[in-house]
Design an enzyme around this catalytic site. Structure first.
Site, PDB file in Angstrom:
ATOM      1  N   SER A 162       0.876  -1.218  -0.115  1.00 18.94           N
ATOM      2  CA  SER A 162      -0.065  -0.267  -0.014  1.00 18.94           C
ATOM      3  C   SER A 162       1.214   0.855  -0.247  1.00 18.94           C
ATOM      4  O   SER A 162       1.761   1.866  -1.036  1.00 18.94           O
ATOM      5  CB  SER A 162      -1.230   0.237   1.642  1.00 18.94           C
ATOM      6  OG  SER A 162      -2.321   0.555   0.487  1.00 18.94           O
ATOM      7  N   ASP A 318      -9.081  -7.314  -3.927  1.00 12.43           N
ATOM      8  CA  ASP A 318      -8.446  -5.547  -3.316  1.00 12.43           C
ATOM      9  C   ASP A 318      -8.996  -4.781  -4.081  1.00 12.43           C
ATOM     10  O   ASP A 318      -8.719  -4.859  -5.498  1.00 12.43           O
ATOM     11  CB  ASP A 318      -6.943  -5.826  -3.247  1.00 12.43           C
ATOM     12  CG  ASP A 318      -6.785  -4.637  -2.838  1.00 12.43           C
ATOM     13  OD1 ASP A 318      -7.097  -3.235  -2.519  1.00 12.43           O
ATOM     14  OD2 ASP A 318      -4.937  -4.774  -2.689  1.00 12.43           O
ATOM     15  N   HIS A 351      -7.671  -6.443   0.387  1.00 12.21           N
ATOM     16  CA  HIS A 351      -6.187  -5.146   0.603  1.00 12.21           C
ATOM     17  C   HIS A 351      -5.316  -6.165   1.179  1.00 12.21           C
ATOM     18  O   HIS A 351      -4.517  -5.654   1.625  1.00 12.21           O
ATOM     19  CB  HIS A 351      -6.731  -3.857   1.426  1.00 12.21           C
ATOM     20  CG  HIS A 351      -5.963  -2.776   1.010  1.00 12.21           C
ATOM     21  ND1 HIS A 351      -5.261  -2.568  -0.130  1.00 12.21           N
ATOM     22  CD2 HIS A 351      -4.999  -2.593   2.007  1.00 12.21           C
ATOM     23  CE1 HIS A 351      -3.324  -2.083   0.097  1.00 12.21           C
ATOM     24  NE2 HIS A 351      -4.169  -1.939   1.068  1.00 12.21           N
TER      25      HIS A 351
END
Lengths: 371, 371
Positions: A162, A318, A351
């Site tokens: 991320s 995700d 995610h």
């Protein structure tokens, strides 16, 4: 309609435990959190920070050739304690093996876990609203100075998920030749409008809390309600529909039937408030604004000039950092003449899957490091 | 990775205009908004409302056989003015043709557009926190009384999207034989944990606003900041990633470069705040709590005993009411021995697609009504 998430929901039973368990296990030999002052910084915005302190932690030892250093970059709410929040990936015998690598974790610029950020002091009071909006480039500049301090001449690997992936990517283009390998997981070239929208909704929750006071709140009286709501908005995006269903479904919270009240009726409601409220005990609202802005600003133009090889991992479930964003990064790396691979992992949890091992991610990284 | 949304993003050019244009066009012949008192109501929760008023609007005329009545049920933020918010579907010459059908729109129980809800008076002051949490069943009970008032002995069609679809479904099982056809679009049998989570995050934004005051706020000083954030959370779920990208991308808001400020940097940020703030001018915070709770409570057990035929439409890019939820409803209808069809429409704009015509939805409804 075909719904692969539903079909594979059984996978969650095994992984459920992992995702919802605190990962603060026994850490291997570590330096403990240390800090170093790395001078003044002129940010990309033009703002000047007269003095920047970096909080970091290391595991393992730099070898004689000084070619075994690994930088682990944290995501939005992380910190330098990589063998903690990412201990399924980083640690003794793990794929990022602290018995083999000299692993460095740092808290990012603008954070609130020891590195200079809005809660740091300037002229004997917290920066608060005076803290500038920084960029991922600014974060990486500070990390580069830390590497000098540690006597690290180059990185065997820069990695992260991320926001952490963005830092690793930025390293490879900002300091070409310094980073041999980049592994970015569940990350992207630039936030889409929807990703910005989720972050902005969280920011508005904070800034519309009267306790935010334009950013100049006392540290012991921050806008906890707004920050808590911001964290809830974030959490909505970290799991897939299937993961939410597996974990909570329509289970009620400590009751047999509806109470028809404003209290928590469903277990998922209690979970979100718990996550939100817990977050306010360890995170600063201004820091949340600064870091979410930094990742919204981030926009990698190309990998031109990069001398790194790349691994991109992504997760089919995700939906906030969807797989096509990693595919785009892979395409950019190839276009720049870099070695690159993209491994899209078919798992149902969303995610937060990037925090896990044993889902194909470890294997992809092991192969990448063995090349 | 395959990304059908991206591949079809061109479709959005044509539909973009529709989705982002105010739909308050010239209405056909209408009764204007009227109200009728339909007596006291004992809610499913056990709470008693001593007097319920329903706001409604009609278009067209009941025929001699009295078999051409259509009930249009609104979604969370809608009202009785169906030939307004749904004027691509309902109106003269539209698929729900007001030249042919006697169309009735009502504001739901618990709403804030004329039907009894938290802003209604009880003992000369607004119900506010005294208003009970109602269910979709309670809403439909009130609508049933309105039908008696209007002299409507049965419905040719009950229809609606999202929360509106839930009402139409509830009609078919609560009053078997009354409704010939049910069309539920972008709806579901019961909210998933993720759908509850989105609603709950909005509720928390409201209830954590100090101006909410436990629900007993003056109507001219409601918790606008919390309500605005709640609306932003909602909007995040109404569009797809592709729709957000098409409409906003990374376009900046009235600037050439970043200002590194807390103000709106990106156009999507400005859009969300605008939508949130505009909403507070026409909606009540307690009503938002009541209606989101009602749809979280909703859970259709089966269509057993229903005498309706069903049409379910869904949209491949609707990630908050995903297609598999409509597929589930279709399966339930078939299992109950009802005529049913499910048309999953491959369009890129997300949940709000149910507001549109010319995307295959109109054709599906036309065929359904012609059977």
């Amino acid at each position: 309609m075909a719904d692969p998430d539903q079909a594979r929901v059984g996978q969650l039973s095994e992984l459920d435990q992992a995702l919802f368990t605190d990962n603060d296990r026994q850490a291997p030999v570590t330096s403990g959190r240390q800090t170093v002052e790395v001078g003044s910084l002129t940010c990309e915005s033009g703002a000047v920070l007269p003095s920047v302190t970096v909080a970091y932690e290391t595991w393992g030892a730099l070898n004689a050739a000084r070619d075994n250093a690994v930088l682990v970059c944290h995501a939005l709410s992380g910190d330098s304690h990589a063998v903690g929040w990412w201990d399924r990936i980083v640690g003794p015998g793990k794929v990022v093996d602290t018995d083999r690598y000299f692993v460095v974790g740092t808290n990012v610029l603008g954070g609130c876990q020891g590195t200079t950020g809005p809660t740091s002091l300037l002229d004997d009071r917290p920066y608060a609203a005076r803290f500038p909006f920084v960029t991922v480039g600014d974060m990486v500049e500070v990390q580069r100075r830390l590497m000098s301090h540690l006597g690290v001449p180059g990185l065997a690997l820069a990695c992260g998920g991320s926001m952490g992936g963005m830092q690793a990517l930025e390293w490879s283009v900002r300091f070409p030749g310094f980073v041999k390998r980049v592994w970015a997981t569940a990350s992207c070239r630039a936030h889409s409008a929807m990703q910005i929208g989720f972050n902005e909704t969280g920011r508005q929750a904070i800034m519309r809390d009267p306790k935010w006071r334009g950013g100049d709140y006392p540290l012991d009286d921050q806008p906890v309600q707004g920050l808590s709501v911001a964290r809830m908005v974030g959490h909505l995006s970290y799991l897939s529909e299937a993961a939410f269903d597996k974990k909570f479904g329509r289970r009620l919270q400590d009751k047999e039937s509806f109470e028809y009240s404003t209290g928590h009726e469903f277990a998922v409601e209690s979970y979100l408030s718990y996550q939100g409220d817990k977050f306010t005990g360890r995170f600063d609202a201004n820091s949340y604004l600064v870091l979410t802005r930094a990742i919204d600003y981030f926009e990698l133009a190309s990998m031109a000039g990069s001398q790194s090889s790349y691994l991109f991992t992504s997760f089919t479930s995700d939906w906030i950092y969807p797989s096509h964003q990693s595919a785009e990064l892979h395409g950019m790396a190839v276009a720049a003449g870099c070695q690159s691979r993209h491994v899209d992992i078919d798992v149902p949890m969303g995610h937060d899957a990037f925090l896990l091992d044993d889902i194909g991610q470890t294997e992809a990284v092991r192969a990448f490091l063995a090349e």
